[in-house]
Design a protein around this motif. Sequence first.
Motif, PDB file in Angstrom:
ATOM      1  N   GLY A 203      53.803  39.136  41.118  1.00 35.17           N
ATOM      2  CA  GLY A 203      53.527  40.535  41.408  1.00 35.17           C
ATOM      3  C   GLY A 203      52.819  40.638  42.748  1.00 35.17           C
ATOM      4  O   GLY A 203      52.322  39.639  43.285  1.00 35.17           O
ATOM      5  N   THR A 204      52.744  41.828  43.305  1.00 31.44           N
ATOM      6  CA  THR A 204      52.193  41.988  44.660  1.00 31.44           C
ATOM      7  C   THR A 204      50.666  42.060  44.718  1.00 31.44           C
ATOM      8  O   THR A 204      50.047  41.328  45.481  1.00 31.44           O
ATOM      9  CB  THR A 204      52.802  43.226  45.329  1.00 31.44           C
ATOM     10  OG1 THR A 204      54.235  43.103  45.332  1.00 31.44           O
ATOM     11  CG2 THR A 204      52.320  43.365  46.757  1.00 31.44           C
ATOM     12  N   PRO A 205      49.992  42.947  43.942  1.00 31.58           N
ATOM     13  CA  PRO A 205      48.537  43.110  44.120  1.00 31.58           C
ATOM     14  C   PRO A 205      47.744  41.896  43.632  1.00 31.58           C
ATOM     15  O   PRO A 205      48.066  41.286  42.610  1.00 31.58           O
ATOM     16  CB  PRO A 205      48.210  44.344  43.270  1.00 31.58           C
ATOM     17  CG  PRO A 205      49.514  45.027  43.035  1.00 31.58           C
ATOM     18  CD  PRO A 205      50.531  43.942  42.983  1.00 31.58           C
ATOM     19  N   ALA A 206      46.677  41.585  44.374  1.00 33.13           N
ATOM     20  CA  ALA A 206      45.783  40.485  44.022  1.00 33.13           C
ATOM     21  C   ALA A 206      44.462  41.044  43.510  1.00 33.13           C
ATOM     22  O   ALA A 206      43.811  41.844  44.198  1.00 33.13           O
ATOM     23  CB  ALA A 206      45.546  39.585  45.226  1.00 33.13           C
TER      24      ALA A 206
ATOM     25  N   VAL B 266      32.692  44.866  29.048  1.00 31.04           N
ATOM     26  CA  VAL B 266      32.640  45.481  30.374  1.00 31.04           C
ATOM     27  C   VAL B 266      32.909  44.395  31.420  1.00 31.04           C
ATOM     28  O   VAL B 266      32.253  43.340  31.413  1.00 31.04           O
ATOM     29  CB  VAL B 266      31.284  46.145  30.631  1.00 31.04           C
ATOM     30  CG1 VAL B 266      31.236  46.730  32.047  1.00 31.04           C
ATOM     31  CG2 VAL B 266      31.033  47.252  29.600  1.00 31.04           C
ATOM     32  N   LEU B 267      33.868  44.670  32.324  1.00 28.00           N
ATOM     33  CA  LEU B 267      34.230  43.711  33.358  1.00 28.00           C
ATOM     34  C   LEU B 267      34.242  44.384  34.730  1.00 28.00           C
ATOM     35  O   LEU B 267      34.697  45.535  34.861  1.00 28.00           O
ATOM     36  CB  LEU B 267      35.619  43.107  33.110  1.00 28.00           C
ATOM     37  CG  LEU B 267      35.833  42.330  31.815  1.00 28.00           C
ATOM     38  CD1 LEU B 267      36.410  43.237  30.734  1.00 28.00           C
ATOM     39  CD2 LEU B 267      36.766  41.144  32.064  1.00 28.00           C
ATOM     40  N   LEU B 268      33.754  43.696  35.738  1.00 26.86           N
ATOM     41  CA  LEU B 268      33.958  44.119  37.117  1.00 26.86           C
ATOM     42  C   LEU B 268      35.363  43.716  37.544  1.00 26.86           C
ATOM     43  O   LEU B 268      35.830  42.619  37.206  1.00 26.86           O
ATOM     44  CB  LEU B 268      32.938  43.460  38.043  1.00 26.86           C
ATOM     45  CG  LEU B 268      31.534  44.078  38.086  1.00 26.86           C
ATOM     46  CD1 LEU B 268      30.621  43.234  38.964  1.00 26.86           C
ATOM     47  CD2 LEU B 268      31.591  45.502  38.611  1.00 26.86           C
ATOM     48  N   VAL B 269      36.029  44.608  38.268  1.00 24.84           N
ATOM     49  CA  VAL B 269      37.394  44.354  38.730  1.00 24.84           C
ATOM     50  C   VAL B 269      37.396  44.469  40.257  1.00 24.84           C
ATOM     51  O   VAL B 269      36.923  45.457  40.820  1.00 24.84           O
ATOM     52  CB  VAL B 269      38.392  45.365  38.131  1.00 24.84           C
ATOM     53  CG1 VAL B 269      39.814  45.055  38.597  1.00 24.84           C
ATOM     54  CG2 VAL B 269      38.307  45.362  36.603  1.00 24.84           C
ATOM     55  N   PHE B 270      37.961  43.463  40.920  1.00 22.49           N
ATOM     56  CA  PHE B 270      38.031  43.449  42.377  1.00 22.49           C
ATOM     57  C   PHE B 270      39.501  43.401  42.806  1.00 22.49           C
ATOM     58  O   PHE B 270      40.257  42.535  42.359  1.00 22.49           O
ATOM     59  CB  PHE B 270      37.283  42.236  42.942  1.00 22.49           C
ATOM     60  CG  PHE B 270      35.835  42.186  42.536  1.00 22.49           C
ATOM     61  CD1 PHE B 270      34.903  43.008  43.141  1.00 22.49           C
ATOM     62  CD2 PHE B 270      35.416  41.328  41.528  1.00 22.49           C
ATOM     63  CE1 PHE B 270      33.562  42.965  42.760  1.00 22.49           C
ATOM     64  CE2 PHE B 270      34.096  41.287  41.140  1.00 22.49           C
ATOM     65  CZ  PHE B 270      33.155  42.106  41.756  1.00 22.49           C
ATOM     66  N   TYR B 271      39.847  44.345  43.671  1.00 22.82           N
ATOM     67  CA  TYR B 271      41.210  44.408  44.221  1.00 22.82           C
ATOM     68  C   TYR B 271      41.102  44.069  45.709  1.00 22.82           C
ATOM     69  O   TYR B 271      40.268  44.616  46.432  1.00 22.82           O
ATOM     70  CB  TYR B 271      41.778  45.811  44.011  1.00 22.82           C
ATOM     71  CG  TYR B 271      43.000  46.161  44.811  1.00 22.82           C
ATOM     72  CD1 TYR B 271      44.135  45.361  44.805  1.00 22.82           C
ATOM     73  CD2 TYR B 271      43.030  47.335  45.566  1.00 22.82           C
ATOM     74  CE1 TYR B 271      45.260  45.707  45.538  1.00 22.82           C
ATOM     75  CE2 TYR B 271      44.153  47.693  46.301  1.00 22.82           C
ATOM     76  CZ  TYR B 271      45.257  46.874  46.281  1.00 22.82           C
ATOM     77  OH  TYR B 271      46.380  47.223  47.007  1.00 22.82           O
ATOM     78  N   TYR B 272      41.966  43.151  46.172  1.00 25.15           N
ATOM     79  CA  TYR B 272      41.818  42.574  47.509  1.00 25.15           C
ATOM     80  C   TYR B 272      42.825  43.124  48.503  1.00 25.15           C
ATOM     81  O   TYR B 272      43.879  43.659  48.122  1.00 25.15           O
ATOM     82  CB  TYR B 272      41.952  41.045  47.420  1.00 25.15           C
ATOM     83  CG  TYR B 272      40.829  40.432  46.608  1.00 25.15           C
ATOM     84  CD1 TYR B 272      39.667  39.981  47.230  1.00 25.15           C
ATOM     85  CD2 TYR B 272      40.922  40.332  45.229  1.00 25.15           C
ATOM     86  CE1 TYR B 272      38.619  39.452  46.488  1.00 25.15           C
ATOM     87  CE2 TYR B 272      39.892  39.803  44.477  1.00 25.15           C
ATOM     88  CZ  TYR B 272      38.734  39.367  45.107  1.00 25.15           C
ATOM     89  OH  TYR B 272      37.694  38.855  44.373  1.00 25.15           O
TER      90      TYR B 272
END
Length: 559
Positions: free
Chosen positions: A416-419, A496-502
């Motif tokens: 998939g494209t997004p990291a 609860v999770l932190l999510v990081f999109y690069y």
Amino acid sequence: MKQYRKLGLASLFVCLFFLCGCDSTSMKDVAVSSPEILSFSPESGSVGSEIVVTGEYLDDVVGATIGGGKAVILQKVSNRRLSLKVTNQARSGKIVLVNSIGEGVSEGEFTLEYPAPVVSQTGMPSEVEMGNNLLLSGSSMNVVSAVLFTAEGGTEGNEAEIISQSENEIVVKVPYVGSDKAIVTFKYFNGTKEVETSSSSAPKLTVKRYQPEVATTVFEPANVGDMVVLEGAYLNKIDKVLLDDIECTVTLQTESELKFVVPSSENYVDGDNTMVLKISYFDGREVLSLTDEFVVKVPFVYFWENRKVYAQGRIEGQLSSFFSPETGLVYANSDWSTVVDIVSMKYKDATCSANNKPAVSESEYNSVNPYFFFSGASAGQLQINSPANSKTQLRNFYSTTNSSSQVTGGKIDCYGTPALTFLWLDPSKSGYKTLIDEVKNGTLSKIDETTFPIDVEAKTCRGFSIASAKASPNTDVWAPDIFKVGEEKIANVDAVLLVFYYNVKGSVDNVADNIKRIGVLHIKTVDFKLYNNTNAPSSSSIEFDMYWQKQDYDYSKVQ
């Protein structure tokens, strides 16, 4: 001038048939001629008068003039009679009738009179409601070309719609009047030009305007989509409710109550937007400001509540696996290749050069909204996935259009494209509790460089170490000791999770570097199920809330 049609043999038989069956029909009746005017009555009149013309060959008349000005053909009574209406274009002179052959001209002339309309005060109402019909009686009302209502003290009147008109009566719809007192004047043609009757002798009326009266004076801050209620009198006269110049949708409107929805707008800024709440009425001719301090609250984050996805769903009705925190939408598996990730479908396993390291152009990468999904993992666990982290995950998802085929078109390796990466916030660890409570209580209001500062060298965000953020954490990380291999179970996970999109470079070198957006994922409930009596939990459903940063992260703003 007369012309006669040549009749063929068939036409002759038809004519003979009609001659035998109708005594009043003759060979002359099938002749075509220009009109002939023998007489007309009356010989004089004013605009609006009716003239009866007698003559010959009047059936085919298509036009008429009086003194060179156009007249209206009211009715063709027979081949020998028709009636005309005198218009304000007519002048004294001969009557001319026209058909396709030619024209007929009267011997005598019609004399056009120009009387002034006179209103009778007898039966004149003392008051009338704006918008209602008003009957005015008098003489020569047929010459009136316009009826004007002028507010007391005003200089320019508003024209009323004429509903019906005759010599002795005229019915009009009362137009907008700027005050509750008005005078009524008439326009008419005096033979030289259009003039207006004198205002000094004009009828005077009290106009019931029924102006809206809003009793509501206190307005609490509102979010986009909230319902606001106005109470008062004559609220059914309101045309529009406006916030500055943004029109609100009215959902209920009665004489005493009006409900409207706070609209969305691209002009809002995050935080409090102070706006003018206005109403317009009387066809927008009047505007009233209810308050200059109506506050529209726009959150600094996107918040998506009670979303539900299925982990590699393979059962019809459960094939919606992909969620985008940018749009807040859950996408069907069948939409993956055409809506969710067109870039990935184009390059397949060449989309990334390695796990979570995109190999496409920056513009291609940014054209795909960030998304993530859940899937079954080894040892009977669920896994949250960054699309760019594996080239073997997506081929296991099925399409709603054909449940026997994968979204990638077969057993095809496809990144998939997004990291993205994910970090579970362990509630037993100090420092996490404040953020966890904000998320669970719904009080997390902002995600930006101030509230979530990133230290690239220390690999921290908001002071939390994010060095252990992973692109595909399993349930043994974010739901420890809740699910067992081979056991189906519904559980309140409350993770609860932190999510990081690069950005396009991905997260390979440093999970604290190159971050484009930050989100907070609150997984609430998991219905842990197994597919086809195996240990693979690929039929499980996951319900969650999601907070998502609105603007791209700017490291230069970190204080």
